[in-house]
Write a protein that holds these residues in place. Structure first.
Motif: not given
Lengths: 286, 155, 728
Positions: B28, B34-35, B37, B49, B75-76, B80, B83, B98-99, B102, B104
């Motif tokens: 981060r 920063p995805g 959290k 995660t 997550v980056e 997409p 998802l 959510t990240p 996504a 997991t």
């Protein structure tokens, strides 16, 4: 403060010999804290600044500690074997199923992929989930240091709350679990929810040619065998209900009230878990 | 400070970090990702995660020095397009968990054989969500699995 | 329509306040009271911190009055002479890094001379515990209709019961956080919040600045549930004070432990029922007492109490009703807004009480409810005549059908007779939830909303309603697009920013879709009129007209506006608490099926059916998600979530020890809607946000009672508590 990242076990032992041995330890500026999966050590890390300044011995680069070895008569887990690794091991599902059951109830996947069996032993929490099943299977802890190796039955490993028969210059190298044929085995964990829960009371029960093993967690300063219950089972004493086990249990456990539960709850529930589990396999249970 | 070299989202990365810094803070604060959290900092919520060598793990419990030489994905790095089923099923509301959800979820989609031994609800139990009641998440993964199986059947 | 910002969230591109870079910023941290009550003797700042570049702020740095502006001026921004709860903020620090700020705050010691604390709201305070008035009562209210004493005396049966509910922590996944900086003369605050104008008014007062020198901007907000209604004002003021003193931007981000220990929670409650009934079970009289734990300061307790009391008699007809309520001051963290706002507590009590009555008088619980459910033309506790055309019996029937209630009951009898230690049961709750502000709230608010017609033909909704996960952005886009016959891509939703959007009220009380949604429709109509079109105009015509208007009026703003108008026929008297408490109600029946493990005394929900009538359903996925999320939060409140208090402080302020449900703790929540469009709500909708919190707890308790034969009345029903009931 320093981070040491050895790639061999002998390097690790040498570092511990330098930093953590005997009277020198008091002179050493900073004894080394071994770290494997980090899942216990790093909780609430920002709120624990004093620990940021310590020196760490990172075991994660020592590949020889990752081995899982199945032999005819035993399973040997290297100190870096994770819960997830055994959950993925189909031999384990049939040979030593309580290991898988316990592993699946440690945290959730994100913890299971990092947390190690050896770390579960070395963290010495009375609420550890891996320890009771290993203890019920008569696991033996192999310790190493630059002075040599030593084996201690897991059942003899704890001497009191967070007290272990292990010197600061020793490391857990492996855990050896004998393979036996079991007449009965059962692991029960009671947490405050179904997943991601710290155990409020739990028990691992195994019956093999070696006799009964009953190991409880979260009901004493350490994970503990319940010798009085084991003797009661060996003697086939008639048990008519959970209350009949309570007296024997009170010899074996010393639960407390804490933030997660009460001593009363732990006592009662342990007796009931035992009773209903054993009723399936013991004719002496009515 | 120490230097740590690892593979991040497929690219070799070298970063200077405080000795005992958490991977979460490195990602981060130093690597501008920063995805990932922070929801609890105690390994409970799964908002942080990431994958380490392909397995989901909580970045709040990982010292950055431990990812030396390893592969980390955040997550980056997610596609997409994969998802979309989670989007349609209402798997996200406030977006804070959510990240992690996504990551997991897509890990499960990558190895549907996990479902021979585990339920979706057990596999997702490391991602706390306070908004959806989990239905939208579980349905989204199920939908993704079905669509994936249909695609594979066609191929 | 799919969630507008859904993919951005799934790919981690949504930036919350902690994710946003803030150049040259300092990090803030808060020094808090170690004691529940006492006099501050000293705040000890270690020598090495003085002159180390650390920025320190205490109450003396406040330009304005030391109060967080809400209902009563009693909530200090920073404690001055005394503290009234543990973790009360006393001093603020700012340092170059988050870790340095945290370290400094931990080293500063607040020395408190303790005073006797009032820690149990159910007990009459002793003389030395009195801190408010002469009885620690923060607020007292009474609803009375008919001749209650006479009706009770004449009733053939009177059933009494006492019920208790515990505190609940919101656990929005994104903790509280604010950034503040100075833009010339202007104080800008950007952060996680539900109500930009609440924060603005708190800031202008505390900083003694005119509104034009304060700007509040909402950042993406990771959940609120009411927890970001009242509390963000205090975080915002703290961040702003540090920014002013440091003359540098500030980030003040709580970690989970601090958030759980120091912020507001759901009010604990104690509720007593005395119910007069006919032999058949018809309710003849209600005498209800509601006591809330308000915590250390008033915050929103009077309104929570009011909503709780209005819902206390349930969705049943009764001509003789007395409901007395009070909120007590105690020395614990202030209790505040939390989804449901008092109604979950009182609806838990009445709906559990209905099953207690059923058992006591030997009537089937379903039949008892059928007999008493309001029918059109009958009145609620406040005398509000319900006449909305909803078939409440049908809501109940649908829930019974979906859950196979009767079949399950007989199946459970057989199962329970056979199984060694598992017991199953099924239970229900019928309830209602008033949507929007209570009483004259909306009329007083006079919400104003704009939609801007842009020069490129797109339309922007200018609203202070915030997206906090519930779907505001999606629903507003959908409403504006439908109203103007435009593609959703042609609609923009402005970021809530007090310099750009008008005050259309806070994002609370399940009012956004219903009340604000309707304002969007009317503002859209107004926009169309302003460019000379009538309601029949197509989207293409409208866009052409917008472009043309801007060509004729370069650099001018084109706004369509709407101000709240009360639906006709609404009468409310704030003095007597009589009249139309809410302009609309959602109606629901929830059914829970549970399995109790008698080895571990653990109750687990194995099936859940939620049936509700909420006007028109505007977006099925979003509406379902609201219900499912609320139900699971309600399951947590009922069975798992317990604040463990130690000398007024929450001892288990970690997610390891405060237990919320995981995916593996709850079943799939089955949801069904009955639709009866509400003519005064956006696209016919009524509010739904809070409704789903009301039903789970009583349905679950009733199911546990059915499964085990015990009579649980204290929430949460953690295994240790259930053990005591079963072992009695």
């Amino acid at each position: 403060m320093a981070i040491h990242q050895p790639s061999t076990l002998s390097e690790a032992c040498a570092l511990l010999a330098t930093h953590n041995r005997g009277s020198d330890r008091d002179l050493a500026p900073s004894p080394l804290v071994p770290i494997a999966g980090g899942t216990d050590l790093y909780t609430h890390w920002p709120q624990r600044p004093d620990e940021h300044a310590k020196s760490y011995l990172d075991l994660s680069g020592i590949e020889e500690l990752r081995a899982v070895r199945w032999r005819n008569d035993s399973l040997t887990l290297g100190a870096l074997v994770t819960y997830w690794r055994l959950i993925q091991d189909r031999t384990c599902w049939s040979a030593l199923p309580m290991l898988v059951q316990a592993a699946r109830q440690v945290g959730a996947v994100q913890i299971q992929t990092r947390g190690t069996w050896a770390g579960n032993i070395a963290n010495a929490s009375p609420a550890a989930d891996g320890v009771p099943v290993m203890m019920a299977y008569d696991a033996v802890v192999e310790l190493v240091s630059s002075e040599g190796r030593e084996e201690i039955p897991l059942a003899d490993f704890y001497q009191g709350y967070k007290q272990m028969r292990m010197r600061p210059d020793q490391l857990i190298r492996s855990i050896r679990i004998p393979r036996r044929s079991f007449l009965f085995q059962r692991f029960e964990k009671v947490g405050s929810r179904n997943a991601q829960a710290i155990t409020k009371v739990g028990v691992a029960i195994a019956r093999s040619g070696a006799g009964w093993r009953v190991v409880a967690n979260s009901v004493a300063p350490t994970v503990c065998r319940c010798p009085t219950i084991e003797a009661l089972l060996d003697d086939k004493v008639t048990v008519r209900g959970p209350d009949d086990l309570a007296t024997a249990l009170s010899q074996d456990i010393a639960p407390i009230d804490d933030i997660r539960s009460t001593a009363r709850y732990r006592r009662r529930v342990l007796a009931r878990l035992l009773y209903f589990a054993l009723r399936e396999s013991c004719s002496a249970f009515e | 400070m120490i230097e740590v070299t690892f593979t991040l989202n497929g690219s070799p990365t070298t970063v200077q970090v405080d000795d005992t810094e958490r991977l979460l803070d490195t990602l981060r604060d130093r690597l501008a990702l920063p995805g990932t959290k922070e929801g609890c900092g105690e390994g409970e919520c799964g908002s942080c995660t990431v994958y380490v060598d392909g397995l989901p793990a909580n970045a709040c419990l990982i010292p950055t020095f431990q990812v030396k030489g390893r592969g980390v994905e955040t997550v980056e790095s997610l596609d997409p397009a994969r998802l979309a089923p989670l989007h349609e099923s209402g798997a996200t509301q406030c977006g804070a968990c959510t990240p992690g959800v996504a990551l997991t979820a897509l890990w499960i989609l990558d190895q549907p054989e996990l479902l021979k031994t585990h339920s979706l609800r057990e596999l997702m139990a490391g991602n706390l969500c306070r908004c959806t009641g989990y239905n939208g998440i579980i349905e989204g993964i199920r939908k993704g699995l079905t669509e994936q199986a249909a695609r594979e059947g066609r191929d | 329509m799919k969630r507008f910002e859904g993919l951005e969230k799934l790919t981690g591109r949504t930036l919350f306040i902690d994710d946003l870079p803030l150049e040259n910023c300092l990090w803030g941290a808060t020094v808090r009271s170690p004691a529940a009550r006492g006099t501050i003797r000293q705040v000890r700042v270690p020598n090495h911190l003085e002159g180390s570049g650390l920025v320190l702020v205490d109450h003396r740095d406040l330009p304005g009055p030391n109060v967080v502006s809400l209902i009563t001026d009693d909530w200090p921004i920073l404690a001055a002479e005394t503290v009234r709860h543990r973790y009360e903020p006393v001093m603020l620090v700012a340092a170059e890094s988050r870790a340095a700020a945290r370290r400094a705050a931990a080293q500063i010691e607040v020395v408190v001379d303790p005073l006797p604390a009032a820690l149990d709201f159910r007990q009459t305070p002793t003389a030395e515990q009195i801190q408010v008035g002469d009885d620690n009562v923060l607020k007292q209210l009474k609803i009375e209709r008919g001749e209650v004493d006479e009706a009770l005396a004449a009733a053939p049966i009177v059933v009494e019961g006492e019920y208790e509910t515990g505190a609940q922590e919101h656990v929005y996944l994104e903790p509280q956080g604010m950034a503040a900086w100075l833009d010339g003369e202007v104080v800008v605050v950007h952060g996680s919040l539900q109500c930009p104008y609440y924060v603005e008014s708190a800031l202008t007062r505390a900083l003694d600045l005119p509104a034009e020198r304060v700007r509040v901007i909402q950042a993406a907000t990771g959940g609120g549930f009411g927890g970001k209604e009242d509390f963000p004002s205090i975080v915002a003021i703290h961040a702003a004070l540090l920014a002013i003193k440091a003359q540098r931007p500030i980030k003040l981000i709580y970690d989970r432990g601090e958030d759980m220990a120091a912020t507001t929670k759901r009010h604990p409650a104690w509720i007593r029922h005395r119910t007069g009934l006919s032999e058949e079970g018809q309710i003849l009289a209600h005498d209800i007492e509601v006591v809330l734990d308000g915590g250390a300061y008033v915050t929103l307790s009077p309104v929570v109490l009011s909503r709780g009391m209005i819902h206390a008699a349930g969705p049943y007809a009764c001509d003789h009703v007395r409901i007395r309520g009070r909120a007590m001051m105690t020395n614990s963290v202030p209790f505040g807004a939390f989804r449901g706002f008092g109604a979950p507590q009182t609806l838990f009590a009445i709906e559990r009480h209905m099953d207690v009555i059923a058992k006591q008088i030997g009537v089937d619980p379903v039949k008892l409810r059928r007999l008493n459910l309001l029918t059109d033309g009958q009145a609620t506790a406040t005398g509000q005549v319900i006449d909305d055309g909803t078939d409440r019996q049908q809501v109940l029937s649908r829930a019974l059908d979906l859950s196979r209630f009767t079949y399950k009951r007989s199946q459970h009898t057989a199962f329970n007779a056979e199984h060694a230690y598992l017991r199953r049961g099924i239970g229900l709750a019928c309830f209602f939830h008033g949507a929007g502000f209570t009483g004259s709230g909306e009329r007083a608010m006079k919400s104003l909303l704009h939609v801007a017609g842009l020069a490129d033909g797109r339309v922007e909704v200018l609203s202070a309603s915030t997206e906090i996960g519930q779907g505001t952005t999606t629903i507003f886009t959908q409403i504006a697009a439908d109203q103007l016959r435009l593609d959703p891509e042609q609609i923009l939703i402005a970021q809530p920013d007090t310099w750009r959007v008008p005050d259309n009220g806070p994002t609370v009380a399940s009012r956004t879709t219903m009340v604000v949604g309707r304002l969007i429709e009317r503002a859209c109509d107004n926009l169309r009129e302003r460019v000379g079109l009538d309601a029949a105009a197509t989207g293409t015509e409208l866009q052409a007209a917008l472009v043309a208007w801007h060509e004729e009026h370069p650099d001018e703003e084109l706004l369509g506006s709407a101000r709240y108008q009360q639906p006709p026929g609404i009468e409310w008297d704030d003095e007597t608490y009589r009249g139309d408490a809410y302009s609309a109600y959602g109606w629901a029946t929830y059914v829970a099926e549970v399995e109790v493990d008698l080895r571990t005394y653990t109750a687990r929900v194995i099936d859940f059916v939620a049936v509700q009538e909420i006007g028109k359903v505007l977006n099925e996925t979003l509406a379902r998600g609201q219900i499912q999320g609320g139900v699971v939060q309600g399951i947590g409140w009922a069975l798992l979530e317990e604040c463990r208090w130690q000398e007024g402080g929450m001892a288990n302020h970690q997610l390891t020890n405060y237990i919320i449900p995981t995916s593996d703790d709850v079943p799939s929540i089955r949801v069904a809607f009955l639709e009866n469009p509400y003519p005064h709500g956006g696209q016919g909708a009524k509010g739904i946000g809070e409704l789903p919190l009301d039903g789970p707890a009583p349905a679950i308790f009733n199911a546990v009672a059915a499964a085990t034969g015990v009579d649980p009345r204290v929430l949460p029903l953690v295994p240790e508590r259930l053990m005591e009931l079963i072992e009695q």
